[in-house]
Design a protein around this motif. Structure first.
Motif, short mmCIF file in Angstrom:
data_model
loop_
_atom_site.label_atom_id
_atom_site.label_comp_id
_atom_site.label_asym_id
_atom_site.label_seq_id
_atom_site.Cartn_x
_atom_site.Cartn_y
_atom_site.Cartn_z
N PHE A 22 0.85 -1.27 -0.08
CA PHE A 22 -0.05 -0.17 -0.09
C PHE A 22 0.79 1.22 -0.11
N ARG A 23 2.07 1.19 0.50
CA ARG A 23 2.98 2.23 0.47
C ARG A 23 3.27 3.05 -0.87
N PHE A 24 3.32 1.98 -1.79
CA PHE A 24 3.58 2.24 -3.31
C PHE A 24 2.26 2.40 -4.19
N VAL A 25 1.13 2.76 -3.43
CA VAL A 25 0.07 2.81 -4.22
C VAL A 25 0.00 4.32 -4.81
N GLY A 26 0.40 5.41 -3.98
CA GLY A 26 0.17 6.97 -4.53
C GLY A 26 0.98 7.48 -3.53
N GLU A 27 1.02 8.75 -3.92
CA GLU A 27 2.09 9.88 -3.37
C GLU A 27 1.38 10.60 -2.30
N THR A 28 0.08 10.60 -2.10
CA THR A 28 -0.31 11.45 -0.77
C THR A 28 -0.04 10.95 0.52
N SER A 29 -0.23 11.74 1.39
CA SER A 29 0.28 11.44 2.69
C SER A 29 -0.94 10.27 3.44
N ILE A 30 -2.05 10.45 2.88
CA ILE A 30 -2.95 9.28 3.62
C ILE A 30 -2.54 7.97 3.37
#
Length: 62
Positions: free
Chosen positions: A29-37
């Motif tokens: 999940f860390r690599f899903v996106g760049e947002t802080s959430i």
């Protein structure tokens, strides 16, 4: 219950599998996106998975 029977209890290893799955979810999940959430969710999942794994390991060693 002897310590050998306690160490070989099936419940400990099921708990370890759950902890590993939660930890892997956190890593992926860390690599899903760049947002802080996404980072927060990944960090929380990793911490929860680690705590469950420590609980299972210490229960096996007990």
């Amino acid at each position: 219950m002897s310590s050998l029977e306690n160490a070989n209890a099936e419940g400990h290893y099921k708990l370890l599998i759950v902890a590993i799955v939660i930890g892997l979810f956190g890593v992926f999940f860390r690599f899903v996106g760049e947002t802080s959430i996404y980072s927060w969710v990944a960090n929380i999942a990793l911490v929860i998975g680690s705590l469950i794994a420590f609980k299972a390991v210490f229960a096996i060693l007990k």
